[in-house]
Design a protein around this motif. Sequence first.
Motif: not given
Length: 300
Positions: A11-12, A14-19, A51-52, A54, A129
């Motif tokens: 996640r870090r 990629r810079g997102d939580r898209d999983d 920011t990783v 939820d 978060t």
Amino acid sequence: MHPVIEILRARRERGDRDDPFRVALAVEGGGSRATLSGGMVLGLAEAGLSTVFDAVYGASAGTINGAWFVAGATGRGIPAWYRPGVMHRVTGIKRLALGKPLVDMRWVVDELYRRVVPMDWAAVREAATPLHPMATDADTGASVDLSDLVHDDGSLRDALRASTHLPVLGGPPVALAGRRYLDAALAETLPFRTPLAQGATHVLLLRTRRADNPVRPPWRSGDVLARTVLSRSAPGAAKAWRTRYERQLADEEDLTGRYADVVHALRPPAGTRPVSQLETDEARLREAVDVGREVALRAT
């Protein structure tokens, strides 16, 4: 590498939580021992992991560390643990002789975090978060997530006081939305079960107890006092107290068994200088923060 760390690093990167995962951060308290988990959240922030997650769940003083983390202010808030004079004001046996609570969390929340080291309450409430302050229902003994009861700065402060409010030695339970609450650690010392029950697929658990310092039954005289006082003032909490040691042992078993692949715990290294729950020495508190920070940086 543990799956939780793999997910967080991805996640870090990629810079997102898209999983497909839902990853919670769970923060243990333990009075002054929470300096260790405070250092860990500081290290996580420095490692670029702010920011990783939820959601962030906190028990007892771990809730305060979690609040600084979601607000993006660990660098300013965590050092308050060892700010000169702070812990001497918060706790001390002399307070009992004066008829005051042994640990004064009301002062921490209403004075320290409003006037001395101000916390941005709106930033906590509006964080990307969400913070989940945990507490123990004084009348049922249940572990309760107070996040749905937080709707403004005042109720957020109430939730932090409830999550950190010591039974017996901290005074009467904290009232919030028509219920009474005490320290989260009575019902859920390690706050990993609630996030899993609420849909988390993985949990990073920040622990303040070393692996070579296992939980032990409460000393007999203190156990009798707690049972007697709680039975009169908070019957549900009394039930939680009676079963706490057995539940702590179950936590240890489950963390190395059924949840081993989805919950990863960061802990102080074996042999780390101990920090008591009522520690007030600024040098030792700062050392504990530094230890926790190094643990998080090395792990991530």
